[in-house]
Design a protein around this motif. Structure first.
Motif, short mmCIF file in Angstrom:
data_model
loop_
_atom_site.label_atom_id
_atom_site.label_comp_id
_atom_site.label_asym_id
_atom_site.label_seq_id
_atom_site.Cartn_x
_atom_site.Cartn_y
_atom_site.Cartn_z
N ASP A 110 0.84 -1.19 0.00
CA ASP A 110 0.00 0.00 0.00
C ASP A 110 0.88 1.25 0.00
O ASP A 110 0.91 2.02 0.97
N PRO A 111 1.63 1.46 -1.10
CA PRO A 111 2.60 2.58 -1.12
C PRO A 111 1.90 3.94 -1.15
O PRO A 111 1.05 4.20 -1.99
N ARG A 112 2.29 4.79 -0.22
CA ARG A 112 1.78 6.16 -0.21
C ARG A 112 2.88 7.08 -0.76
O ARG A 112 4.05 6.97 -0.34
N PRO A 113 2.53 7.98 -1.66
CA PRO A 113 3.55 8.85 -2.27
C PRO A 113 4.42 9.58 -1.26
O PRO A 113 5.64 9.70 -1.44
N LYS A 114 3.82 10.07 -0.19
CA LYS A 114 4.60 10.79 0.82
C LYS A 114 5.64 9.90 1.46
O LYS A 114 6.80 10.30 1.66
N THR A 115 5.24 8.68 1.79
CA THR A 115 6.17 7.73 2.41
C THR A 115 7.30 7.39 1.45
O THR A 115 8.48 7.32 1.84
N ILE A 116 6.96 7.17 0.18
CA ILE A 116 7.98 6.86 -0.83
C ILE A 116 8.98 8.00 -0.93
O ILE A 116 10.21 7.77 -0.99
N ARG A 117 8.49 9.23 -0.95
CA ARG A 117 9.38 10.39 -1.06
C ARG A 117 10.34 10.46 0.13
O ARG A 117 11.52 10.78 -0.04
N SER A 121 14.38 10.16 -0.22
CA SER A 121 15.22 11.28 0.19
C SER A 121 16.38 10.83 1.07
O SER A 121 17.40 11.52 1.18
N LEU A 122 16.22 9.68 1.69
CA LEU A 122 17.26 9.13 2.58
C LEU A 122 18.16 8.12 1.88
O LEU A 122 19.05 7.55 2.51
N ALA A 127 22.60 4.39 1.63
CA ALA A 127 23.58 3.64 0.82
C ALA A 127 24.99 3.83 1.37
O ALA A 127 25.77 2.87 1.45
N ARG A 128 25.32 5.06 1.77
CA ARG A 128 26.66 5.31 2.33
C ARG A 128 26.88 4.52 3.62
O ARG A 128 27.98 4.01 3.86
N SER A 129 25.83 4.41 4.43
CA SER A 129 25.97 3.65 5.67
C SER A 129 26.21 2.16 5.39
O SER A 129 26.89 1.48 6.18
N VAL A 164 20.24 1.95 -6.43
CA VAL A 164 19.72 0.62 -6.09
C VAL A 164 18.79 0.73 -4.88
O VAL A 164 17.67 0.19 -4.88
N TYR A 165 19.23 1.44 -3.85
CA TYR A 165 18.44 1.58 -2.63
C TYR A 165 17.11 2.26 -2.93
O TYR A 165 16.05 1.84 -2.45
N ARG A 166 17.15 3.28 -3.76
CA ARG A 166 15.94 4.02 -4.11
C ARG A 166 14.95 3.12 -4.86
O ARG A 166 13.73 3.24 -4.69
#
Length: 245
Positions: A110-117, A121-122, A127-129, A164-166
């Motif tokens: 149940d993907p919500r656009p706000k949650t995806i954004r 953004s992180l 990925a660096r971590s 990849v993470y995104r």
């Protein structure tokens, strides 16, 4: 074809284990089932030998069907966690006749656009971590990985890019766009933890709209319950699988 690991005797009933995003050994707490079952663990995009690959759902599903066909089994079982849970939903919706049963663990559908954004953004920081071997080893040990599994994760995680993470989140399954799921008639079980986010519990409700899908919430469990709460989960899986085979 996807690279994969195997555990147990291939003469036994086969179960496809689809790991979570970036966590090849998600099912380290369930590998003990190899004394009764043939366990197949594909390296999905973002982990193991496929760590550098961007996740493309349709392509991944095609590759998994090719792998299933190569196993030469009339039917198999499938268990997926998180990203792997989404993929399991797509597999049984596409070819239900290939499966004895399906288990969806924390499958976000149940993907919500706000949650995806927010998650996207992180992506750079996340990925660096994953490129910090010491941090990855610490996470792996927290999950109960063996030393070998922890070292494997530390090595392949360095290949996981922000892109990849995104892709884990931009390609999240929207169950409302998969009407074939409602027609699936095999036994299914969907589980999430009581400490998980609202979206995951909403997803559990959506999966339950198919009357052949049982649902369950594990008390006190977070998103990583296959590793951290194997003592609770494994007896549930054992009972469900034995009833389906």
């Amino acid at each position: 074809m996807l690279y994969y690991d195997e555990y147990g005797n291939e003469e036994n009933p086969t179960i496809l284990l689809l790991h979570g995003a970036g966590a090849l050994d998600t099912f380290c707490g369930q590998y003990c089932f190899s004394d009764r079952y043939h366990l197949v663990v594909p390296h999905l995009p973002g982990a193991g030998m496929s760590a550098a690959r961007i996740y493309e759902p349709e392509k991944t599903v095609e590759e998994l069907f090719a792998l299933i066909d190569a196993l030469h089994k009339e039917k198999i079982g499938v268990i997926g966690h998180s990203l792997g849970g989404q993929i399991a939903v797509m597999l049984v919706s596409g070819r239900p006749a290939s499966f004895h049963f399906a288990v969806f663990l924390s499958a976000w559908v149940d993907p919500r656009p706000k949650t995806i954004r927010i998650y996207c953004s992180l992506a750079g920081l996340s990925a660096r971590s994953l490129h910090l071997k010491g941090l990855v080893r610490l996470q792996a040990r927290y999950w109960g990985y063996t030393t070998e599994q922890a070292e494997t994760m530390a090595a392949y995680s360095r290949q996981i890019t922000a892109q990849v993470y995104r892709s884990f989140f931009t390609q999240t399954l929207d169950l409302s766009r998969l009407p074939a799921y409602q027609a699936v008639r095999i036994p299914m079980l969907a589980v999430c933890g009581s400490r998980e986010v609202r979206d995951m519990k909403t997803s559990l409700t959506l999966l339950a709209q198919n009357p052949n899908c049982q649902t369950m919430i594990l008390k006190g469990a977070g998103h990583d319950f296959p590793m951290r709460n194997a003592g609770q989960l494994d007896p549930i899986l054992e009972r469900f699988i034995s009833e389906c085979l």
